[in-house]
Design a protein around this motif. Structure first.
Motif, PDB file in Angstrom:
ATOM      1  N   LYS A 127     -27.303   4.451  87.770  1.00 37.40           N
ATOM      2  CA  LYS A 127     -27.181   3.056  87.343  1.00 37.40           C
ATOM      3  C   LYS A 127     -26.493   2.987  85.984  1.00 37.40           C
ATOM      4  O   LYS A 127     -25.642   2.118  85.747  1.00 37.40           O
ATOM      5  CB  LYS A 127     -28.566   2.409  87.270  1.00 37.40           C
ATOM      6  N   GLY A 128     -26.852   3.914  85.087  1.00 34.19           N
ATOM      7  CA  GLY A 128     -26.211   3.961  83.784  1.00 34.19           C
ATOM      8  C   GLY A 128     -24.723   4.231  83.887  1.00 34.19           C
ATOM      9  O   GLY A 128     -23.913   3.642  83.146  1.00 34.19           O
ATOM     10  N   MET A 129     -24.327   5.119  84.811  1.00 37.39           N
ATOM     11  CA  MET A 129     -22.909   5.405  85.022  1.00 37.39           C
ATOM     12  C   MET A 129     -22.167   4.158  85.451  1.00 37.39           C
ATOM     13  O   MET A 129     -21.059   3.880  85.009  1.00 37.39           O
ATOM     14  CB  MET A 129     -22.760   6.493  86.090  1.00 37.39           C
TER      15      MET A 129
ATOM     16  N   GLY B 192     -33.054   2.530  77.261  1.00 40.40           N
ATOM     17  CA  GLY B 192     -31.805   3.285  77.246  1.00 40.40           C
ATOM     18  C   GLY B 192     -30.629   2.476  77.758  1.00 40.40           C
ATOM     19  O   GLY B 192     -29.525   2.549  77.214  1.00 40.40           O
ATOM     20  N   LEU B 193     -30.853   1.674  78.805  1.00 38.47           N
ATOM     21  CA  LEU B 193     -29.774   0.865  79.369  1.00 38.47           C
ATOM     22  C   LEU B 193     -29.339  -0.224  78.393  1.00 38.47           C
ATOM     23  O   LEU B 193     -28.150  -0.570  78.323  1.00 38.47           O
ATOM     24  CB  LEU B 193     -30.219   0.251  80.694  1.00 38.47           C
ATOM     25  N   GLU B 194     -30.291  -0.762  77.631  1.00 44.66           N
ATOM     26  CA  GLU B 194     -29.944  -1.768  76.620  1.00 44.66           C
ATOM     27  C   GLU B 194     -29.071  -1.153  75.528  1.00 44.66           C
ATOM     28  O   GLU B 194     -28.083  -1.743  75.096  1.00 44.66           O
ATOM     29  CB  GLU B 194     -31.217  -2.358  76.011  1.00 44.66           C
TER      30      GLU B 194
ATOM     31  N   LEU C  77     -23.456   0.348  73.115  1.00 43.00           N
ATOM     32  CA  LEU C  77     -22.498   1.426  72.864  1.00 43.00           C
ATOM     33  C   LEU C  77     -21.209   1.211  73.653  1.00 43.00           C
ATOM     34  O   LEU C  77     -20.108   1.465  73.152  1.00 43.00           O
ATOM     35  CB  LEU C  77     -23.127   2.778  73.223  1.00 43.00           C
ATOM     36  N   THR C  78     -21.350   0.737  74.892  1.00 37.76           N
ATOM     37  CA  THR C  78     -20.181   0.471  75.729  1.00 37.76           C
ATOM     38  C   THR C  78     -19.324  -0.622  75.108  1.00 37.76           C
ATOM     39  O   THR C  78     -18.086  -0.551  75.123  1.00 37.76           O
ATOM     40  CB  THR C  78     -20.617   0.078  77.146  1.00 37.76           C
TER      41      THR C  78
END
Length: 460
Positions: free
Chosen positions: A97-99, A69-71, A76-77
């Motif tokens: 962490k994702g935020m 998900g973080l990848e 997306l960012t």
């Protein structure tokens, strides 16, 4: 038929979850596309640019790390696509962490339909000039409790970076810091930089609420609910509806009332005292304390589950001694503020005053600085504030000595105060007790506690 409200992509390997979200958001007027893994999402992005992506953190049933998900979030960012993470309660740290890596927000599974819709609406229709993107160090209108918000020092710049990530989310925030650092000012700043800024910010000192009045204070009561309830009264949750509720001194909350607060934080529902009608609480929670909640949890004086509900994000407000670069600007604002208050002409600072203020350790932090500058402005008869106008509690005390005094036990402090009072009043028990704010009998009990002899103080 394409929706006019916007396009949302739901990315989750669970078909039931995708179906449920697709039905919910389609009924709200959104065009919903589904992807069961990052590859399918990539194919969608090659042809479409969605307004929002609802992204699960894991795509294989034997994976719980959230790395996948973080990848995807990173990609997306880079494309400036707003992303809301979906996570189970046990993975809140992963969502945080994702935020920090650029996610717009997160939602817990299982979700509340109404809150999820509000979250999607907010991020799909977000203004590009959202409060979250306001320039750092810009004072927020109405935030003047201590002074304008100053953040020039490296320590405050690091805090500002976190504020930008946190402010415009719905996540609970716990502010930690010493007394006088400006925790309530920081709470105001977060509120005014959030999407809730047009709704009320309601503050309550949790340590000041009597245990017997806790439910009435927070949840309100109906007329006749108890002896003194002559009129119905709204509680703090209702007053803060759609806004922010700030719990100051949360560490002082008594054990017996902690479950009552936890219940409303978990369910977002409460009943006023004397009523059977359930109310819905739509508030964002910000808490503050100078206590170590982890230590309190270990000692059994604070509930672990309540702490987890409050500390989704933890912001540490540095003491003034760790942000010396901010002192000059803080002083300038305070001098201007108090010059207006006391009708003084524009005042300047002697260079020696600036050095004196920078060399001081400020055990009372910004609150102490404010008091020192206010006294200096009052004492100044000309147009220059001189060193003689600066009244510090201990100009020469080294920091380690201040820290040593700060760590003394309450018994040591009480013992010294009793000795001091008895000596000052030559052993007169009534006067000494009055100065200490206790009764004569209470003072006698303390003499016995510390095995002090009355004769040593020439008691009348």
């Amino acid at each position: 038929m394409p929706s006019t409200k916007g396009m949302v992509v739901v990315v989750d390997d669970d078909e039931d979850i995708r179906f449920a979200l697709s039905m919910l958001l389609s009924n709200e007027g959104y065009q919903v596309l589904e992807a069961n893994d990052p590859k399918q999402l990539a194919r969608i992005l090659a042809q479409q640019t969605p307004n929002l992506v609802l992204l699960d953190m894991n795509f294989r049933r034997d994976t719980t790390s959230g790395g996948e998900g973080l990848e995807v979030l990173e990609l997306l960012t880079q494309q400036n696509i707003a992303t809301v993470l979906m996570t189970a309660w046990g993975n809140i740290e992963l969502a945080v962490k994702g935020m920090q890596l650029g996610a717009a927000d997160f939602v817990e599974k299982p979700w509340d339909n109404q809150k999820l819709i509000e979250l999607v609406n907010k991020h799909v229709f977000a203004n590009p000039q959202s409060p979250q993107k306001r320039a750092r160090n810009t004072p927020v209108e109405g935030v003047t409790k201590i002074s304008a918000w100053i953040a020039q020092s490296p320590a405050m710049q690091a805090l500002e970076a976190m504020i930008e990530q946190v402010a415009d989310t719905q996540a609970s925030v716990l502010i930690l810091g010493e007394n006088g650092t400006g925790k309530s000012l920081l709470a105001e700043r977060i509120h005014h930089l959030s999407s809730r800024h047009s709704a009320p910010l309601v503050s309550v000192n949790m340590g000041a609420i009597p245990e017997s009045l806790f439910e009435s204070e927070l949840f309100g009561h109906v007329k006749g609910a108890f002896t003194d309830a002559k009129e119905a009264r709204k509680g703090r949750f209702e007053l803060a509806q759609n806004g922010t509720l700030f719990f100051d001194e949360i560490g002082a909350l008594p054990n017996a009332v902690q479950p009552k607060l936890l219940r409303v934080l978990e369910s977002n529902e409460f009943e006023p005292v004397g009523s059977s009608i359930t109310h819905s609480a739509n508030v964002r929670i910000i808490s503050a304390t100078n206590a170590n909640l982890n230590d309190m949890v270990e000692s059994g004086t604070f509930r672990r589950d309540l702490m987890f509900r409050l500390n989704t994000f933890v912001l540490l407000l540095p003491p003034l001694r760790e942000r010396k670069e901010d002192i000059a600007l803080l002083v300038k604002n305070l001098v201007d503020k108090f010059s207006v208050k006391y009708k003084k002409s524009k005042l300047k600072l002697n260079d020696e005053v600036v050095r004196l203020l920078n060399d001081y350790s400020w055990p009372g932090n910004v609150r102490e600085l404010s008091h020192v500058i206010e006294r200096a402005v009052i004492l100044c008869r000309e147009n220059v504030i001189e060193p003689s106008h600066i009244m510090l509690t201990d100009k020469k005390a080294p920091q380690d000595e201040i820290d040593k005094r700060a760590l003394r036990s309450l018994d040591e402090v009480e013992f010294d105060m009793i000795i001091h009072a008895l000596k000052k009043y030559q052993g007169h028990m009534s006067k000494a007790a009055s100065a200490l704010g206790i009764s004569r009998n209470a003072l006698y009990r303390r003499l016995e506690k510390y095995q002090l002899n009355k004769e040593d103080f020439e008691i009348e």
